[in-house]
Write a protein that holds these residues in place. Structure first.
Motif, PDB file in Angstrom:
ATOM      1  N   PRO A 215      39.663  47.782  44.980  1.00  0.00           N
ATOM      2  CA  PRO A 215      40.887  48.549  45.234  1.00  0.00           C
ATOM      3  C   PRO A 215      40.973  49.768  44.327  1.00  0.00           C
ATOM      4  CG  PRO A 215      41.363  46.209  45.228  1.00  0.00           C
ATOM      5  CD  PRO A 215      39.940  46.342  44.803  1.00  0.00           C
ATOM      6  N   ILE A 216      41.559  50.821  44.823  1.00  0.00           N
ATOM      7  CA  ILE A 216      41.540  52.122  44.159  1.00  0.00           C
ATOM      8  C   ILE A 216      42.093  52.053  42.743  1.00  0.00           C
ATOM      9  CG2 ILE A 216      42.441  54.480  44.291  1.00  0.00           C
ATOM     10  CD1 ILE A 216      42.465  54.162  47.341  1.00  0.00           C
ATOM     11  N   PHE A 217      43.170  51.316  42.528  1.00  0.00           N
ATOM     12  CA  PHE A 217      43.821  51.299  41.224  1.00  0.00           C
ATOM     13  C   PHE A 217      43.330  50.174  40.317  1.00  0.00           C
ATOM     14  CE2 PHE A 217      47.574  53.428  43.522  1.00  0.00           C
ATOM     15  CZ  PHE A 217      47.079  54.684  43.208  1.00  0.00           C
ATOM     16  N   TRP A 218      42.328  49.428  40.729  1.00  0.00           N
ATOM     17  CA  TRP A 218      41.812  48.343  39.896  1.00  0.00           C
ATOM     18  C   TRP A 218      40.783  48.880  38.905  1.00  0.00           C
ATOM     19  CZ3 TRP A 218      40.875  42.937  42.469  1.00  0.00           C
ATOM     20  CH2 TRP A 218      42.075  42.487  43.036  1.00  0.00           C
ATOM     21  N   PRO A 219      40.831  48.422  37.660  1.00  0.00           N
ATOM     22  CA  PRO A 219      39.806  48.851  36.689  1.00  0.00           C
ATOM     23  C   PRO A 219      38.479  48.128  36.880  1.00  0.00           C
ATOM     24  CG  PRO A 219      41.350  47.352  35.632  1.00  0.00           C
ATOM     25  CD  PRO A 219      41.883  47.617  37.022  1.00  0.00           C
ATOM     26  N   ARG A 220      38.513  46.919  37.464  1.00  0.00           N
ATOM     27  CA  ARG A 220      37.301  46.117  37.670  1.00  0.00           C
ATOM     28  C   ARG A 220      37.321  45.512  39.065  1.00  0.00           C
ATOM     29  NH1 ARG A 220      39.158  44.490  32.670  1.00  0.00           N
ATOM     30  NH2 ARG A 220      40.029  42.597  33.593  1.00  0.00           N
ATOM     31  N   PRO A 221      36.158  45.206  39.624  1.00  0.00           N
ATOM     32  CA  PRO A 221      36.122  44.553  40.944  1.00  0.00           C
ATOM     33  C   PRO A 221      36.620  43.120  40.862  1.00  0.00           C
ATOM     34  CG  PRO A 221      33.918  44.730  40.023  1.00  0.00           C
ATOM     35  CD  PRO A 221      34.804  45.518  39.112  1.00  0.00           C
ATOM     36  N   ALA A 222      36.841  42.524  42.026  1.00  0.00           N
ATOM     37  CA  ALA A 222      37.445  41.187  42.089  1.00  0.00           C
ATOM     38  C   ALA A 222      36.590  40.126  41.412  1.00  0.00           C
ATOM     39  CB  ALA A 222      37.697  40.803  43.548  1.00  0.00           C
ATOM     40  N   TYR A 223      35.270  40.269  41.475  1.00  0.00           N
ATOM     41  CA  TYR A 223      34.399  39.248  40.902  1.00  0.00           C
ATOM     42  C   TYR A 223      34.284  39.355  39.379  1.00  0.00           C
ATOM     43  CZ  TYR A 223      31.132  43.170  41.429  1.00  0.00           C
ATOM     44  OH  TYR A 223      30.543  44.405  41.395  1.00  0.00           O
ATOM     45  N   GLU A 224      34.992  40.342  38.775  1.00  0.00           N
ATOM     46  CA  GLU A 224      34.997  40.491  37.320  1.00  0.00           C
ATOM     47  C   GLU A 224      36.413  40.529  36.758  1.00  0.00           C
ATOM     48  OE1 GLU A 224      32.784  43.982  36.419  1.00  0.00           O
ATOM     49  OE2 GLU A 224      30.816  43.069  36.794  1.00  0.00           O
ATOM     50  N   LEU A 225      37.366  39.947  37.468  1.00  0.00           N
ATOM     51  CA  LEU A 225      38.751  39.963  36.993  1.00  0.00           C
ATOM     52  C   LEU A 225      38.894  39.226  35.669  1.00  0.00           C
ATOM     53  CD1 LEU A 225      40.802  39.421  40.289  1.00  0.00           C
ATOM     54  CD2 LEU A 225      40.601  41.502  38.921  1.00  0.00           C
ATOM     55  N   ASP A 226      38.132  38.163  35.475  1.00  0.00           N
ATOM     56  CA  ASP A 226      38.183  37.404  34.225  1.00  0.00           C
ATOM     57  C   ASP A 226      36.770  37.263  33.670  1.00  0.00           C
ATOM     58  OD1 ASP A 226      38.643  35.761  32.100  1.00  0.00           O
ATOM     59  OD2 ASP A 226      39.680  34.188  33.223  1.00  0.00           O
ATOM     60  N   PRO A 227      36.353  38.167  32.785  1.00  0.00           N
ATOM     61  CA  PRO A 227      34.987  38.105  32.247  1.00  0.00           C
ATOM     62  C   PRO A 227      34.728  36.868  31.397  1.00  0.00           C
ATOM     63  CG  PRO A 227      35.995  40.272  31.878  1.00  0.00           C
ATOM     64  CD  PRO A 227      37.078  39.351  32.329  1.00  0.00           C
ATOM     65  N   THR A 228      35.783  36.217  30.898  1.00  0.00           N
ATOM     66  CA  THR A 228      35.611  35.061  30.015  1.00  0.00           C
ATOM     67  C   THR A 228      35.458  33.746  30.762  1.00  0.00           C
ATOM     68  OG1 THR A 228      38.007  34.722  29.807  1.00  0.00           O
ATOM     69  CG2 THR A 228      36.969  36.236  28.240  1.00  0.00           C
ATOM     70  N   ASN A 229      35.796  33.736  32.061  1.00  0.00           N
ATOM     71  CA  ASN A 229      35.763  32.486  32.833  1.00  0.00           C
ATOM     72  C   ASN A 229      35.299  32.800  34.251  1.00  0.00           C
ATOM     73  OD1 ASN A 229      36.088  29.991  34.009  1.00  0.00           O
ATOM     74  ND2 ASN A 229      38.307  29.904  33.728  1.00  0.00           N
ATOM     75  N   SER A 230      34.056  32.449  34.568  1.00  0.00           N
ATOM     76  CA  SER A 230      33.490  32.760  35.885  1.00  0.00           C
ATOM     77  C   SER A 230      34.202  32.032  37.012  1.00  0.00           C
ATOM     78  CB  SER A 230      31.995  32.402  35.902  1.00  0.00           C
ATOM     79  OG  SER A 230      31.806  31.015  35.630  1.00  0.00           O
ATOM     80  N   ALA A 231      34.852  30.904  36.712  1.00  0.00           N
ATOM     81  CA  ALA A 231      35.564  30.145  37.747  1.00  0.00           C
ATOM     82  C   ALA A 231      36.921  30.766  38.085  1.00  0.00           C
ATOM     83  CB  ALA A 231      35.749  28.696  37.317  1.00  0.00           C
ATOM     84  N   ASN A 232      37.315  31.778  37.313  1.00  0.00           N
ATOM     85  CA  ASN A 232      38.625  32.391  37.516  1.00  0.00           C
ATOM     86  C   ASN A 232      38.472  33.818  38.026  1.00  0.00           C
ATOM     87  OD1 ASN A 232      41.494  32.509  37.407  1.00  0.00           O
ATOM     88  ND2 ASN A 232      41.407  33.502  35.400  1.00  0.00           N
ATOM     89  N   ASN A 233      37.598  33.982  39.014  1.00  0.00           N
ATOM     90  CA  ASN A 233      37.340  35.305  39.566  1.00  0.00           C
ATOM     91  C   ASN A 233      37.510  35.301  41.084  1.00  0.00           C
ATOM     92  OD1 ASN A 233      36.680  37.096  37.361  1.00  0.00           O
ATOM     93  ND2 ASN A 233      34.866  35.822  37.021  1.00  0.00           N
ATOM     94  N   GLY A 234      37.430  36.487  41.652  1.00  0.00           N
ATOM     95  CA  GLY A 234      37.567  36.593  43.100  1.00  0.00           C
ATOM     96  C   GLY A 234      38.999  36.376  43.552  1.00  0.00           C
ATOM     97  N   PHE A 235      39.130  35.794  44.733  1.00  0.00           N
ATOM     98  CA  PHE A 235      40.443  35.616  45.340  1.00  0.00           C
ATOM     99  C   PHE A 235      41.198  34.419  44.780  1.00  0.00           C
ATOM    100  CE2 PHE A 235      38.261  37.506  49.304  1.00  0.00           C
ATOM    101  CZ  PHE A 235      38.341  38.774  48.749  1.00  0.00           C
ATOM    102  N   ILE A 236      40.598  33.647  43.889  1.00  0.00           N
ATOM    103  CA  ILE A 236      41.295  32.507  43.293  1.00  0.00           C
ATOM    104  C   ILE A 236      41.605  32.774  41.826  1.00  0.00           C
ATOM    105  CG2 ILE A 236      40.382  30.799  44.902  1.00  0.00           C
ATOM    106  CD1 ILE A 236      38.342  30.020  42.764  1.00  0.00           C
ATOM    107  N   ASN A 237      41.546  34.031  41.421  1.00  0.00           N
ATOM    108  CA  ASN A 237      41.980  34.394  40.079  1.00  0.00           C
ATOM    109  C   ASN A 237      43.471  34.119  39.943  1.00  0.00           C
ATOM    110  OD1 ASN A 237      43.319  36.900  38.451  1.00  0.00           O
ATOM    111  ND2 ASN A 237      41.454  36.183  37.431  1.00  0.00           N
TER     112      ASN A 237
END
Length: 338
Positions: A215-237
């Motif tokens: 998304p235009i205003f996002w600083p990071r893509p969806a798969y990197e929303l939580d760099p500290t926890n790989s299970a907390n990324n994407g659409f289930i963040n």
């Protein structure tokens, strides 16, 4: 029509089909209505007192950090040319802020219930269907594709406007800072996390987003929303799920974190604190305001005086009406008609 045909269409001769079931009709009299109003009124008053007293005992601490005031530490961050701006709000607690403590962010003058905003998402895409990654629904417009005609994932106005301020809380002890741990697990609705939203089964998750843009205003893509926890990324963040559940009113708050771990499990001790804010989310363009809220809860939920007052008012009206009916009945009582 013959007699046989007429008999064939006749309902069965039962009490139910022939409407011969026994019936009961209440005969309301003063001896029933007046005590009934008194009982209901007393019950409502009791519930109202319990709700009001419980609500009064809930602790709430709100800090506005919009930064409109020039003496605010966040004023410098309101300049759109300043990037990656941090500001600090200091506050003190004179007694224990009982735990568990819930941390919320609040927005005002923000209409998430606006119809075009509410439908601007692709529900099928958010279930992890890769076919809708390359061909997002037209309902996502104007955030369906970017200027280079690449599909936006996740698409739509709701996802594009996701709240992205960050908060870190420190307790000031002997001129040093001790970070208060935040717990971000399970802050979203169970149905959203387990049923409504799904990640693609692609492994690694990053590959599912090939040939798409964030998304235009996002600083990071969806798969990197939580760099500290790989299970907390994407659409289930968890933060994404909290944001996607829209608010019905223009002034609202959403759960950001809980304080439930370590020596702060019982709450925030009395003392001095510093809240470090990563100021990223713009609100001045629509005359909005931002705040962070610390609160604890009780058996009735968060602080809400309206519910207790409503019960008290309705209960009092019932008692007053019972007194009025008793006076009218005593003054204008008519003998029963024979």
């Amino acid at each position: 029509m013959s007699k046989e045909e007429n008999t064939a269409n006749r309902p069965d001769n039962t009490a139910f089909t022939q409407q011969r079931l026994p019936a009961w009709q209440p005969m309301l009299s003063a001896g029933i209505v007046i005590p009934g109003f008194v009982i209901i009124g007393v019950a409502f008053i009791g519930i109202g007192v319990a709700l009001f007293v419980t609500s009064q005992n809930i602790q709430v601490l709100e800090k506005d950090y919009t930064g409109i005031e020039r003496n605010s530490s966040c004023f410098k961050c309101t300049n759109p040319r300043v990037k990656n701006c941090n500001c600090t709000i200091n506050f003190s607690l004179d007694k224990l802020f009982e735990g568990p403590v819930f941390v919320y962010y609040g927005l005002s003058n923000y209409f998430q219930n606006y119809r075009k905003y509410g439908v601007s998402k692709d529900a099928v895409q958010l279930t992890g269907d890769l076919a809708y990654f390359t061909e997002p629904s037209t309902t996502c417009a104007p955030y369906q594709r970017d200027a280079k005609d690449k599909p936006i994932v996740p698409c739509g106005s709701i996802a594009n406007s996701m709240f992205n301020d960050t908060f870190k809380l420190f307790q000031i002890v002997n001129s040093g800072n001790v970070e208060v741990p935040f717990d971000g697990k399970g802050i979203a609705w169970w149905t959203d996390y387990n049923i409504k939203y799904r990640n693609p089964t692609t492994n690694p998750l990053k590959n599912a987003f090939n040939d798409t843009v964030k998304p235009i205003f996002w600083p990071r893509p969806a798969y990197e929303l939580d760099p500290t926890n790989s299970a907390n990324n994407g659409f289930i963040n968890q933060d994404f799920l909290v944001w996607m559940r829209r608010s019905a009113l223009p002034n609202f708050r959403k759960l950001y974190r809980r304080i439930t771990e370590g020596e702060y499990a019982k709450g925030l001790p009395a003392g001095d604190y510093a809240l470090v804010i990563g100021y990223n989310y713009p609100v001045l363009a629509f005359e909005g305001r931002k705040k962070v809220v610390f609160s604890n809860v009780s058996w009735m939920g968060g602080k809400n005086q309206f519910l207790g007052i409503a019960y008290l008012v309705i209960g009092s009206l019932c008692v007053v009406m019972s007194i009025v009916m008793l006076i009218v009945y005593a003054k204008f009582k008519f003998p029963d008609e024979e």
